[in-house]
Enzyme design. Structure first.
Site, PDB file in Angstrom:
ATOM      1  N   SER A 140       0.846  -1.186   0.000  1.00 49.67           N
ATOM      2  CA  SER A 140       0.000   0.000   0.000  1.00 49.67           C
ATOM      3  C   SER A 140       0.885   1.241   0.000  1.00 49.67           C
ATOM      4  CB  SER A 140      -0.887   0.008   1.250  1.00 49.67           C
ATOM      5  OG  SER A 140      -1.543   1.242   1.435  1.00 49.67           O
ATOM      6  N   TYR A 154      -2.463  -0.898  10.256  1.00 51.14           N
ATOM      7  CA  TYR A 154      -2.329  -1.145   8.818  1.00 51.14           C
ATOM      8  C   TYR A 154      -1.022  -0.560   8.297  1.00 51.14           C
ATOM      9  CZ  TYR A 154      -3.910  -1.461   3.920  1.00 51.14           C
ATOM     10  OH  TYR A 154      -4.038  -1.757   2.585  1.00 51.14           O
TER      11      TYR A 154
END
Length: 252
Positions: A140, A154
């Protein structure tokens, strides 16, 4: 003739989003594709979209025993493994330390760091045997830049995934294995539904689409064995983070 004719690819998180789009483009390029995720029905739908030859192998990738069993099923069906796209991941609405629970933190670390670690570890022997094995990890933008939108767990897990990918290249390049980590910015996938603030369709339409990331992965997979693309950072042209920074700067 397809660029990936004769290749065997295993795609995790293949029931939707980037995983589904990647499985489809790899199959169109000639690869035979195995599909893994937690739920059989979405995987079966992806297999129907691909057509004859796709293998459905449901598994919970946070369980090392299920990872190994899924790998064994792929090898039993196809006899070899050339490409692994480790895409399965998870986020949750609890994205601030003030509301984050231990259970949520554990689930996110399991899904976003431990699961791809298990997948890589399980696949290395088969990828060494192929002579030109490739692992693509879908991380990401949050794995390269620290920010508040994706939440601390995350961000931490995806940073770990980026580091893990590079260690694979350090140790396995002599075995012909290449590891690439893809770091997309905002992508219009079902994970967006977990955002605490829901985004309207016109905003999501300006994001990256799953096919955009899938095409980047296909490009990596089509490189000759002597080429290793270590990392890809990709974002929407209308990068909402940048636009917000510019708006704040304009206000003095």
């Amino acid at each position: 003739m397809g660029a990936l004719d004769g290749k065997i690819a295993w795609v995790t998180g293949a029931g939707s989003g980037i995983g589904r789009a990647t499985a489809i483009v790899l199959a169109k390029a000639g690869a035979r594709v195995a599909l893994t995720g937690r739920r059989r029905d979405p995987l079966a739908e992806t297999a129907r979209m691909i057509g004859e030859g796709a293998l459905v192998v449901p598994a919970d990738l946070t369980d090392p025993a299920q990872v190994n069993a899924a790998r064994d099923a792929v090898l039993a069906a196809f006899g070899r493994l050339d490409i692994v796209v480790s895409n399965a991941g998870l986020n949750a609405p609890e994205r601030r330390w003030a509301v984050l629970t231990q259970e949520t933190a554990s689930a996110l670390i399991d899904a976003n760091l431990k699961a791809p670690f298990y997948v890589a570890q399980a696949c290395l022997p088969a990828l060494r045997a192929s002579g030109a094995g490739l692992i693509v990890h879908v991380a990401s933008w949050a794995g390269r830049f620290i920010g508040h939108v994706s939440g601390p767990t995350y961000v931490a897990a995806k940073h770990g995934l980026v580091a893990m990918s590079h260690t694979l290249n350090m140790e396995e390049c002599g075995n012909g294995i290449r590891s690439c980590v893809v770091e997309p910015g905002e992508v219009n996938t079902p994970i967006m539904d977990l955002r605490p603030v829901k985004l309207p369709p016109e905003v999501r339409a300006r994001m990256l689409q799953p096919e955009d990331v899938a095409n980047a992965i296909l490009y990596v997979a089509c490189q000759p064995p002597h080429v290793c693309i270590n990392e890809i950072l990709i974002s929407p042209t209308a990068n909402r983070g940048y636009l917000a920074e510019m708006a704040r700067a304009a206000q003095g």
